[in-house]
Design a protein around this motif. Structure first.
Motif, PDB file in Angstrom:
ATOM      1  N   SER A  38       0.846  -1.194   0.000  1.00  0.00           N
ATOM      2  CA  SER A  38       0.000   0.000   0.000  1.00  0.00           C
ATOM      3  C   SER A  38       0.879   1.240   0.000  1.00  0.00           C
ATOM      4  O   SER A  38       2.058   1.178   0.349  1.00  0.00           O
ATOM      5  CB  SER A  38      -0.892   0.022   1.252  1.00  0.00           C
ATOM      6  OG  SER A  38      -1.802  -1.045   1.250  1.00  0.00           O
ATOM      7  N   PHE A  39       0.266   2.354  -0.376  1.00  0.00           N
ATOM      8  CA  PHE A  39       0.962   3.629  -0.277  1.00  0.00           C
ATOM      9  C   PHE A  39       0.712   4.248   1.094  1.00  0.00           C
ATOM     10  O   PHE A  39      -0.386   4.164   1.641  1.00  0.00           O
ATOM     11  CB  PHE A  39       0.478   4.604  -1.348  1.00  0.00           C
ATOM     12  CG  PHE A  39       1.077   4.382  -2.715  1.00  0.00           C
ATOM     13  CD1 PHE A  39       2.432   4.111  -2.875  1.00  0.00           C
ATOM     14  CD2 PHE A  39       0.287   4.487  -3.845  1.00  0.00           C
ATOM     15  CE1 PHE A  39       2.987   3.941  -4.141  1.00  0.00           C
ATOM     16  CE2 PHE A  39       0.837   4.320  -5.115  1.00  0.00           C
ATOM     17  CZ  PHE A  39       2.191   4.037  -5.265  1.00  0.00           C
ATOM     18  N   VAL A  40       1.738   4.902   1.602  1.00  0.00           N
ATOM     19  CA  VAL A  40       1.648   5.693   2.832  1.00  0.00           C
ATOM     20  C   VAL A  40       1.836   7.156   2.428  1.00  0.00           C
ATOM     21  O   VAL A  40       2.744   7.473   1.650  1.00  0.00           O
ATOM     22  CB  VAL A  40       2.732   5.256   3.835  1.00  0.00           C
ATOM     23  CG1 VAL A  40       2.769   6.185   5.036  1.00  0.00           C
ATOM     24  CG2 VAL A  40       2.491   3.817   4.265  1.00  0.00           C
ATOM     25  N   PHE A  41       0.964   8.030   2.916  1.00  0.00           N
ATOM     26  CA  PHE A  41       0.965   9.430   2.502  1.00  0.00           C
ATOM     27  C   PHE A  41       1.250  10.371   3.663  1.00  0.00           C
ATOM     28  O   PHE A  41       0.662  10.222   4.737  1.00  0.00           O
ATOM     29  CB  PHE A  41      -0.410   9.821   1.940  1.00  0.00           C
ATOM     30  CG  PHE A  41      -0.822   9.012   0.743  1.00  0.00           C
ATOM     31  CD1 PHE A  41      -0.313   9.306  -0.509  1.00  0.00           C
ATOM     32  CD2 PHE A  41      -1.719   7.958   0.872  1.00  0.00           C
ATOM     33  CE1 PHE A  41      -0.698   8.566  -1.620  1.00  0.00           C
ATOM     34  CE2 PHE A  41      -2.107   7.209  -0.231  1.00  0.00           C
ATOM     35  CZ  PHE A  41      -1.591   7.510  -1.477  1.00  0.00           C
ATOM     36  N   LYS A  42       2.102  11.337   3.416  1.00  0.00           N
ATOM     37  CA  LYS A  42       2.367  12.365   4.426  1.00  0.00           C
ATOM     38  C   LYS A  42       2.514  13.724   3.771  1.00  0.00           C
ATOM     39  O   LYS A  42       3.367  13.905   2.898  1.00  0.00           O
ATOM     40  CB  LYS A  42       3.663  12.043   5.168  1.00  0.00           C
ATOM     41  CG  LYS A  42       4.068  13.093   6.181  1.00  0.00           C
ATOM     42  CD  LYS A  42       3.075  13.168   7.332  1.00  0.00           C
ATOM     43  CE  LYS A  42       3.451  14.199   8.365  1.00  0.00           C
ATOM     44  NZ  LYS A  42       2.592  14.073   9.565  1.00  0.00           N
ATOM     45  N   LEU A  73       7.725   8.897   6.850  1.00  0.00           N
ATOM     46  CA  LEU A  73       7.606   7.606   6.161  1.00  0.00           C
ATOM     47  C   LEU A  73       8.517   6.573   6.831  1.00  0.00           C
ATOM     48  O   LEU A  73       8.109   5.443   7.107  1.00  0.00           O
ATOM     49  CB  LEU A  73       7.972   7.743   4.684  1.00  0.00           C
ATOM     50  CG  LEU A  73       7.132   8.686   3.819  1.00  0.00           C
ATOM     51  CD1 LEU A  73       7.621   8.630   2.369  1.00  0.00           C
ATOM     52  CD2 LEU A  73       5.651   8.322   3.887  1.00  0.00           C
ATOM     53  N   ILE A 135       5.224  10.033  -0.485  1.00  0.00           N
ATOM     54  CA  ILE A 135       4.492   8.782  -0.685  1.00  0.00           C
ATOM     55  C   ILE A 135       5.476   7.626  -0.543  1.00  0.00           C
ATOM     56  O   ILE A 135       6.500   7.600  -1.228  1.00  0.00           O
ATOM     57  CB  ILE A 135       3.853   8.758  -2.091  1.00  0.00           C
ATOM     58  CG1 ILE A 135       2.954   9.992  -2.299  1.00  0.00           C
ATOM     59  CG2 ILE A 135       3.067   7.462  -2.307  1.00  0.00           C
ATOM     60  CD1 ILE A 135       2.516  10.198  -3.742  1.00  0.00           C
ATOM     61  N   VAL A 138       4.467   0.267   1.954  1.00  0.00           N
ATOM     62  CA  VAL A 138       4.601  -0.763   3.002  1.00  0.00           C
ATOM     63  C   VAL A 138       3.828  -1.994   2.549  1.00  0.00           C
ATOM     64  O   VAL A 138       2.865  -1.872   1.785  1.00  0.00           O
ATOM     65  CB  VAL A 138       3.990  -0.333   4.360  1.00  0.00           C
ATOM     66  CG1 VAL A 138       4.829   0.703   5.053  1.00  0.00           C
ATOM     67  CG2 VAL A 138       2.546   0.127   4.193  1.00  0.00           C
ATOM     68  N   MET A 143       1.822  -0.857   7.932  1.00  0.00           N
ATOM     69  CA  MET A 143       2.307   0.466   8.338  1.00  0.00           C
ATOM     70  C   MET A 143       2.345   0.531   9.850  1.00  0.00           C
ATOM     71  O   MET A 143       1.385   0.152  10.524  1.00  0.00           O
ATOM     72  CB  MET A 143       1.409   1.588   7.805  1.00  0.00           C
ATOM     73  CG  MET A 143       1.985   2.968   8.118  1.00  0.00           C
ATOM     74  SD  MET A 143       0.900   4.353   7.652  1.00  0.00           S
ATOM     75  CE  MET A 143      -0.112   4.493   9.144  1.00  0.00           C
TER      76      MET A 143
END
Lengths: 332, 332
Positions: A38-42, A73, A135, A138, A143
């Protein structure tokens, strides 16, 4: 320098020509995580006069704007992949300044593997502002959450704490004389304030062993408390075990206030993570193998209170200190 | 209103409690596209005094800041899903203002299905700024490119053109008397400037029939030219076929300058798309079924030139006009 020239002449090189960026010639970027991930966004924004000094070098500004988002991230065990930039400029930039800004971005890109895949360029009548959306990837469901710790988990912090907060004081020439630091020590602190070190090597170990993770950006005491409380738990933090660099140690020896600044000031951008006691030795070994210093500074407990121990525990009353976003101005 | 209260008391409701947002209580958001789909990313920033008037209502500011980013997703045939917001505030907001800002966001959310999944809140000594990163989904490989058109494709535009540019003039009270518009017509234009209409119903038809797509944000003539040239092609645009609303038609009847403003001004946020001639009838039928007006205004050609035809074709010389980002200030 018009928009086209800034984008194609300066920013495009930061894409590394990854296909997701479409050469910064299209209206949007397009990307998918690898199967099973998956994507992790900050999104993290910095503003001149609030988060950095308007007269910091462009390279330092670029480095930090991107690094503070990538830091999140890393602390969530996510591999940095892509980023988008909204850049608000108070005046048309000159080529030298813009080149240096991109050089700062490039340093973070080179160490982390993250690549620019889009953004927006706007004019503002106000201060320079950079908003970064970072982006990462994980394995799906993996995550690191802020609140994933269990009672009994050891709490680790990477690197050393307080360098940036004391570096900010040095930058402001606030307390330099009182701390009697050498010129070299002052410079070391100043650089740590300007250039947070990303603990990229730690990502696999965090993913494998940690139950919770976040970066220390608002002061260790506040963020330690947040990590415990996010899981509906409490914890104990031993101030005697907080890892300090030589310059911070030296400043704190002569000035109790310097120690308080170190553990409550912001901008550390170190990883704070919880690891089950049964895996602590393996985690430490894995961290050692990737060359990242990690230090156990406390423990998560089921008792809701945050207990502070150690020689300087009178600081306990300050446990809620820390950088309060929005209300406080750090610089300028 | 501190950060915690703004996030949990106002912004969290905009998550619709989708799991990807993690209740805005964690450091990052996490999301994966459905199997076989990719994410499409668009970062768009707006600044008071440049992209909107500082005294626009908070609801209008919120609506437009989000809508202009979602508009790009729609024009790429992407389904809007998530967004992140960097909000730079010149002063602590009061509850009424913040509530209205969120109401503006909510209107776009309700119509498009997009949901807030994170962001950042910062203070600035400058003007209000909102940077939106909008995230949509498309079947992998199916994002409409700007440069995907083939020679012979028909070029369609959605809705009507020029309302927003004339609405901006109305907002500035620039040319109102000369155009002899009724109060109702002025209001219609003003609203179109403040509230771009999203052509969400068109997304499936675009995905099925179009070869290229982008939104018209910098003026129809410039963006038509960009669509053709991005594919290494040219095209012909018939100004007589450009769809005009009643108020724009009325203004243009009395004032050639109003027509030029309509086709070169920015902020339309309509869809510009190329469709193969063989599929044109089906595309028109599909658009009709979803209730979106689409009008064929020209054709893509292999000849590199951009040809302008129609009664007012002397405007051809203005074909490169349009809103030039970064260099120009539209408001304030």
């Amino acid at each position: 320098l018009n928009e086209e020239r800034i984008v194609q002449g300066f920013l495009r090189a930061l894409t590394g020509e990854v296909p997701e960026a479409l050469g910064l010639t299209d209206d949007c970027a397009v990307a998918a995580p690898p199967p099973g991930e998956s994507f992790v966004f900050k999104t993290d924004a910095v503003v001149a006069g609030t988060h950095f000094f308007a007269d910091d070098t462009a390279a330092d500004i670029g480095y930090k704007a991107l690094a503070v988002a990538v830091s999140d991230l890393v602390a969530k065990a996510a591999q940095p992949r892509f980023w988008q930039l909204a850049l608000a400029l108070p005046a048309p930039p000159n080529e030298a300044w813009l080149g240096q800004l991109c050089q700062g971005f490039a340093e973070v890109q080179d160490s982390s593997g993250i690549r620019l895949i889009g953004g927006d360029l706007v004019r503002t009548s106000g201060p320079l502002m950079l908003s970064v959306t970072a982006i990462g990837t994980v394995p799906t469901g993996k995550m690191l959450r802020r609140g994933g710790a269990q009672a009994g988990d050891h709490v680790y912090v990477s690197g050393t704490i307080g360098d940036a907060a004391l570096g900010l004081a040095v930058r402001r020439a606030d307390a330099v004389e009182r701390w009697a630091l050498t010129a070299g020590a002052r410079e070391q602190l100043r650089v740590r304030y300007l250039r947070p070190e990303l603990r990229l090597g730690l990502i696999p170990a965090l993913g494998r062993y940690a139950t919770a993770g976040m970066d220390v950006s608002d002061g260790l005491l506040l963020d330690f408390s947040r990590l415990c409380r996010a899981g509906g738990l409490g914890g104990v933090l031993d101030l005697d075990r907080v890892p300090l660099s030589e310059p911070v140690h030296a400043a704190a020896e002569g000035d109790e206030g310097a120690f308080e600044t170190a553990v409550t000031g912001g901008d550390d951008y170190e990883v704070l993570a919880a690891v089950p006691a049964s895996l602590a030795a393996e985690f430490e070994q894995a961290a050692k193998q990737c060359g990242v210093l990690v230090t156990s500074i406390g423990e998560v407990r089921s008792k809701l209170e945050i207990e502070i121990t150690g020689r300087r525990r009178t600081l306990a009353a300050s446990a809620s200190h820390g950088y309060q976003h929005f209300d406080t101005v750090t610089a300028g």
